[in-house]
Scaffold this motif. Sequence first.
Motif, PDB file in Angstrom:
ATOM      1  N   ALA A   1       0.837  -1.210   0.000  1.00 15.13           N
ATOM      2  CA  ALA A   1       0.000   0.000   0.000  1.00 15.13           C
ATOM      3  C   ALA A   1       0.868   1.255   0.000  1.00 15.13           C
ATOM      4  CB  ALA A   1      -0.939  -0.006   1.206  1.00 15.13           C
ATOM      5  N   LEU A   2       1.958   1.233   0.759  1.00 15.19           N
ATOM      6  CA  LEU A   2       2.878   2.370   0.768  1.00 15.19           C
ATOM      7  C   LEU A   2       3.491   2.572  -0.619  1.00 15.19           C
ATOM      8  CD1 LEU A   2       4.565   4.598   2.078  1.00 15.19           C
ATOM      9  CD2 LEU A   2       6.201   2.829   2.762  1.00 15.19           C
ATOM     10  N   ASP A   3       3.960   1.497  -1.225  1.00 15.18           N
ATOM     11  CA  ASP A   3       4.563   1.623  -2.551  1.00 15.18           C
ATOM     12  C   ASP A   3       3.537   2.042  -3.607  1.00 15.18           C
ATOM     13  OD1 ASP A   3       7.111   1.166  -1.702  1.00 15.18           O
ATOM     14  OD2 ASP A   3       7.302  -0.837  -2.579  1.00 15.18           O
ATOM     15  N   ALA A   4       2.294   1.628  -3.473  1.00 15.79           N
ATOM     16  CA  ALA A   4       1.243   2.099  -4.392  1.00 15.79           C
ATOM     17  C   ALA A   4       1.074   3.612  -4.231  1.00 15.79           C
ATOM     18  CB  ALA A   4      -0.070   1.378  -4.120  1.00 15.79           C
ATOM     19  N   HIS A   5       1.022   4.072  -2.995  1.00 16.92           N
ATOM     20  CA  HIS A   5       0.875   5.503  -2.707  1.00 16.92           C
ATOM     21  C   HIS A   5       2.029   6.302  -3.313  1.00 16.92           C
ATOM     22  CE1 HIS A   5      -0.118   9.124  -0.457  1.00 16.92           C
ATOM     23  NE2 HIS A   5       1.110   9.136   0.016  1.00 16.92           N
ATOM     24  N   ILE A   6       3.244   5.821  -3.126  1.00 15.93           N
ATOM     25  CA  ILE A   6       4.421   6.505  -3.659  1.00 15.93           C
ATOM     26  C   ILE A   6       4.365   6.588  -5.181  1.00 15.93           C
ATOM     27  CG2 ILE A   6       6.932   6.226  -3.981  1.00 15.93           C
ATOM     28  CD1 ILE A   6       6.985   5.133  -1.075  1.00 15.93           C
ATOM     29  N   ARG A   7       3.774   5.581  -5.809  1.00 16.64           N
ATOM     30  CA  ARG A   7       3.701   5.517  -7.272  1.00 16.64           C
ATOM     31  C   ARG A   7       2.420   6.155  -7.824  1.00 16.64           C
ATOM     32  NH1 ARG A   7       6.864   1.625  -5.424  1.00 16.64           N
ATOM     33  NH2 ARG A   7       8.584   0.878  -6.724  1.00 16.64           N
ATOM     34  N   HIS A   8       1.644   6.785  -6.963  1.00 19.82           N
ATOM     35  CA  HIS A   8       0.420   7.498  -7.347  1.00 19.82           C
ATOM     36  C   HIS A   8      -0.696   6.585  -7.862  1.00 19.82           C
ATOM     37  CE1 HIS A   8       2.500  11.236  -6.637  1.00 19.82           C
ATOM     38  NE2 HIS A   8       3.490  10.779  -7.382  1.00 19.82           N
ATOM     39  N   PHE A   9      -0.746   5.359  -7.355  1.00 24.37           N
ATOM     40  CA  PHE A   9      -1.896   4.493  -7.616  1.00 24.37           C
ATOM     41  C   PHE A   9      -2.860   4.655  -6.456  1.00 24.37           C
ATOM     42  CE2 PHE A   9       1.347   2.199 -10.057  1.00 24.37           C
ATOM     43  CZ  PHE A   9       0.652   1.944 -11.236  1.00 24.37           C
TER      44      PHE A   9
ATOM     45  N   ALA B   1      -2.897  -1.518  13.595  1.00 22.42           N
ATOM     46  CA  ALA B   1      -2.026  -0.344  13.413  1.00 22.42           C
ATOM     47  C   ALA B   1      -1.736  -0.128  11.929  1.00 22.42           C
ATOM     48  CB  ALA B   1      -0.731  -0.529  14.204  1.00 22.42           C
ATOM     49  N   ALA B   2      -1.537  -1.203  11.186  1.00 25.81           N
ATOM     50  CA  ALA B   2      -1.277  -1.087   9.745  1.00 25.81           C
ATOM     51  C   ALA B   2      -2.478  -0.462   9.038  1.00 25.81           C
ATOM     52  CB  ALA B   2      -0.951  -2.459   9.155  1.00 25.81           C
ATOM     53  N   PHE B   3      -3.687  -0.880   9.400  1.00 32.00           N
ATOM     54  CA  PHE B   3      -4.886  -0.277   8.801  1.00 32.00           C
ATOM     55  C   PHE B   3      -4.926   1.223   9.081  1.00 32.00           C
ATOM     56  CE2 PHE B   3      -7.174  -4.562   9.193  1.00 32.00           C
ATOM     57  CZ  PHE B   3      -6.994  -4.873   7.852  1.00 32.00           C
ATOM     58  N   ARG B   4      -4.621   1.618  10.324  1.00 28.20           N
ATOM     59  CA  ARG B   4      -4.613   3.048  10.669  1.00 28.20           C
ATOM     60  C   ARG B   4      -3.559   3.794   9.858  1.00 28.20           C
ATOM     61  NH1 ARG B   4      -4.784   0.996  15.819  1.00 28.20           N
ATOM     62  NH2 ARG B   4      -2.750   1.847  16.352  1.00 28.20           N
ATOM     63  N   MET B   5      -2.380   3.204   9.724  1.00 25.08           N
ATOM     64  CA  MET B   5      -1.318   3.854   8.948  1.00 25.08           C
ATOM     65  C   MET B   5      -1.713   3.985   7.480  1.00 25.08           C
ATOM     66  SD  MET B   5       2.078   2.121  10.599  1.00 25.08           S
ATOM     67  CE  MET B   5       3.150   2.837   9.380  1.00 25.08           C
ATOM     68  N   MET B   6      -2.306   2.937   6.922  1.00 30.52           N
ATOM     69  CA  MET B   6      -2.699   2.995   5.511  1.00 30.52           C
ATOM     70  C   MET B   6      -3.729   4.096   5.289  1.00 30.52           C
ATOM     71  SD  MET B   6      -2.795  -0.961   4.196  1.00 30.52           S
ATOM     72  CE  MET B   6      -3.037  -1.920   5.682  1.00 30.52           C
ATOM     73  N   ARG B   7      -4.717   4.181   6.184  1.00 23.65           N
ATOM     74  CA  ARG B   7      -5.748   5.222   6.046  1.00 23.65           C
ATOM     75  C   ARG B   7      -5.139   6.612   6.180  1.00 23.65           C
ATOM     76  NH1 ARG B   7      -8.831   1.947   9.833  1.00 23.65           N
ATOM     77  NH2 ARG B   7     -10.437   0.825   8.710  1.00 23.65           N
ATOM     78  N   ARG B   8      -4.403   6.798   7.247  1.00 26.33           N
ATOM     79  CA  ARG B   8      -3.921   8.136   7.603  1.00 26.33           C
ATOM     80  C   ARG B   8      -2.750   8.593   6.743  1.00 26.33           C
ATOM     81  NH1 ARG B   8      -2.944  10.353  13.560  1.00 26.33           N
ATOM     82  NH2 ARG B   8      -5.193  10.260  13.394  1.00 26.33           N
ATOM     83  N   ASN B   9      -1.747   7.756   6.566  1.00 29.06           N
ATOM     84  CA  ASN B   9      -0.498   8.178   5.933  1.00 29.06           C
ATOM     85  C   ASN B   9      -0.434   7.919   4.437  1.00 29.06           C
ATOM     86  OD1 ASN B   9       0.274   8.794   8.526  1.00 29.06           O
ATOM     87  ND2 ASN B   9       1.517   6.967   8.789  1.00 29.06           N
ATOM     88  N   MET B  10      -1.267   7.016   3.948  1.00 26.54           N
ATOM     89  CA  MET B  10      -1.151   6.609   2.543  1.00 26.54           C
ATOM     90  C   MET B  10      -2.421   6.862   1.745  1.00 26.54           C
ATOM     91  SD  MET B  10       0.672   3.064   3.449  1.00 26.54           S
ATOM     92  CE  MET B  10       1.700   3.085   4.902  1.00 26.54           C
TER      93      MET B  10
END
Length: 181
Positions: free
Chosen positions: A130-138, A157-166
């Motif tokens: 999910a982080l790499d998708a975000h970085i690549r604008h997907f 915690a991963a779900f919270r990070m994906m929602r908030r940071n990505m």
Amino acid sequence: MTKTALVVIDMINTYEHADAGTLVPSVREALPGMRTLIRRAREHAAEVIYVNDNFGRWRSHHDELLDTALQGPHADLVEPVRPDDSSLFVVKARHSIFYQTPLEYLLGQHQVDRIVLCGQVTEQCVLYSALDAHIRHFAATVADDAVAHIHPDLANAAFRMMRRNMNTQVLPSDRIAFTPD
């Protein structure tokens, strides 16, 4: 118009590793959501792409990986989500579905700009992907009922990070659409 692909992460697995005892029950819980997503993606003619570890078997191809998993002790976890003849398959060596794989190129070739992630492990490969998708604008969506975890607290915690940071959508599988916007 948004074009969506479903990415099934690391589900071709023999479960012969240290964390398998903790992971297997979570996989069993996530299987119905995964099956729903795969069925719905296929019904809407969305690409279904399996991205899977090769377990250090660098001379193997996807059929060999699948055959090995289907002969393993947990074939019942693989059979319900096995790739069909129209599925695409990408081999990965590390946690992210993007890291040193042709996935980004493949998505571009199919004009995909949104991915839906399911599979395993929420707090590892799903999070990093999910982080790499975000970085690549997907745009990315994770089906929270179609991903398996080893540690529930880290998965949350991963779900919270994906929602908030990505800026990742985290939704139940039955609320995820595969039709173009």
